[in-house]
Design a protein around this motif. Structure first.
Motif, short mmCIF file in Angstrom:
data_model
loop_
_atom_site.label_atom_id
_atom_site.label_comp_id
_atom_site.label_asym_id
_atom_site.label_seq_id
_atom_site.Cartn_x
_atom_site.Cartn_y
_atom_site.Cartn_z
N MET A 289 0.85 -1.19 0.00
CA MET A 289 0.00 0.00 0.00
C MET A 289 0.88 1.24 0.00
O MET A 289 1.82 1.33 0.80
N PHE A 290 0.58 2.18 -0.88
CA PHE A 290 1.41 3.38 -1.00
C PHE A 290 0.55 4.62 -1.23
O PHE A 290 -0.59 4.54 -1.69
N TYR A 291 1.12 5.77 -0.91
CA TYR A 291 0.45 7.07 -1.03
C TYR A 291 0.35 7.45 -2.50
O TYR A 291 1.34 7.46 -3.22
N ASN A 292 -0.85 7.81 -2.92
CA ASN A 292 -1.16 7.99 -4.33
C ASN A 292 -1.07 9.46 -4.75
O ASN A 292 -1.82 10.30 -4.25
N VAL A 293 -0.19 9.76 -5.67
CA VAL A 293 -0.02 11.14 -6.12
C VAL A 293 -1.26 11.66 -6.85
O VAL A 293 -1.56 12.85 -6.84
N ASN A 294 -2.04 10.76 -7.50
CA ASN A 294 -3.26 11.19 -8.19
C ASN A 294 -4.22 11.87 -7.23
O ASN A 294 -4.86 12.88 -7.54
N HIS B 8 -5.55 15.79 -7.30
CA HIS B 8 -6.99 16.04 -7.38
C HIS B 8 -7.46 16.88 -6.19
O HIS B 8 -8.21 17.85 -6.36
N ARG B 9 -6.99 16.52 -5.01
CA ARG B 9 -7.43 17.22 -3.81
C ARG B 9 -6.92 18.66 -3.80
O ARG B 9 -7.66 19.58 -3.42
N ASN B 10 -5.70 18.90 -4.22
CA ASN B 10 -5.17 20.26 -4.26
C ASN B 10 -5.92 21.11 -5.28
O ASN B 10 -6.16 22.30 -5.04
N GLU C 259 -11.70 10.84 1.18
CA GLU C 259 -10.57 11.77 1.13
C GLU C 259 -10.97 13.12 0.56
O GLU C 259 -10.30 14.13 0.79
N TYR C 260 -12.10 13.17 -0.17
CA TYR C 260 -12.53 14.40 -0.82
C TYR C 260 -13.78 15.01 -0.18
O TYR C 260 -14.21 16.09 -0.58
N SER D 251 -7.77 4.02 -8.76
CA SER D 251 -6.54 4.80 -8.93
C SER D 251 -6.66 6.22 -8.37
O SER D 251 -5.79 7.05 -8.60
N MET D 252 -7.75 6.47 -7.61
CA MET D 252 -7.97 7.81 -7.09
C MET D 252 -7.99 7.87 -5.56
O MET D 252 -8.17 8.94 -4.97
#
Length: 265
Positions: free
Chosen positions: A156-161, A165-167, A221-222, A251-252
């Motif tokens: 499991m890894f932190y997703n840059v996508n 999106h959040r920024n 997360e959003y 992927s999000m």
């Protein structure tokens, strides 16, 4: 302890207690743990009722919730963390769960721990560690070398996508357009958020087959805090579960979980 590890790999001694409160003491943390557990239960049934105990490595174990649960199923679990404080919390959790006799603890870099242990582990848990490493691909490749033929990697890894999106949603356009998404000191945002497509290409090159892909927190997360607080945990988990293993949602998520199997050869 092997002192030859990369000094820049993130040590969570300074954030351990905040981590314990902020990561798993929330609805978001419960959702994360629930989805990871489902992936293992549904795809690796031997972990929860097999005929033989397995050798499991929890690399960068943090508080070790999942590893302690698996130790409770009769498996031998090796906990490794660069943070002494995190390892203390893991030891306390193992003691509270009554599984200490099936647990071993190593304070130091997992890169040092796995040296000379080629093919030693049936299952490796590697959760929210890859994005904090100076050399993520090389470190992952070394870790895969310690996985037994036919063994499974829970990555499991932190997703840059998600970060992009959040920024954008928050109006942080300068950040989005800069292409610089790493966090800062004492932040829970890692230094090297990862692209799921890139990581999937890495594991394929390392001889692993992805058996399940899950987006962890593809909606929560959003969500606005007031909306998230107004919805029950059960309802929130249900809507996450209904979509988190389908693209484009997989992927999000804040994190992406890849359950991977190593070839028999």
């Amino acid at each position: 302890m092997d002192d030859s590890h990369p000094r820049e790999d993130r040590n969570f001694d300074d954030l351990a207690d905040r981590f314990a409160k902020s990561i798993y003491g929330t609805t978001k943390g419960r959702i994360r743990l629930a989805l990871l557990t489902e992936d293992l239960q549904e795809n690796l049934p031997g972990l929860y009722g097999g005929d033989r105990p397995m050798e499991i490595l929890d690399a960068g174990c943090g508080m070790a919730q999942m590893g302690c649960e698996l130790a409770g199923k009769g498996h031998r679990v090796h906990f490794c963390d660069l943070s002494e404080r995190m390892l203390e919390l893991a030891g306390s959790m193992a003691s509270e769960a009554g599984v200490t006799e099936r647990c071993a603890f190593y304070h130091g870099p997992f890169q040092g721990f796995i040296t000379g242990k080629e093919g030693a582990f049936d299952v490796i848990l590697f959760h929210a560690v890859l994005e904090w490493l100076v050399e993520p691909k090389a470190s992952l490749e070394a870790l895969v070398g310690s996985l037994a033929p036919g063994g499974s990697l829970s990555l499991m890894f932190y997703n840059v996508n998600c970060l992009i999106h959040r920024n954008a949603i928050l109006g942080n356009f300068r950040k989005v357009m800069s292409g610089e998404f790493g966090g800062f000191s004492r932040s829970f945002t890692p230094l090297h958020p990862l692209d799921p497509a890139e990581v999937e290409a890495w594991v394929a090159d390392m001889g692993l087959t992805v058996t399940r892909k899950t987006g962890v927190r593809v909606f929560t997360e959003y969500m606005r805090k007031d909306v998230l607080n107004d919805r029950s945990y059960e309802d929130t988990l249900e809507v996450e579960r209904a979509h988190c293993r389908k693209e484009p949602f997989a992927s999000m998520g804040r994190y992406v979980h890849l359950l991977c199997r190593k070839g028999e050869d």
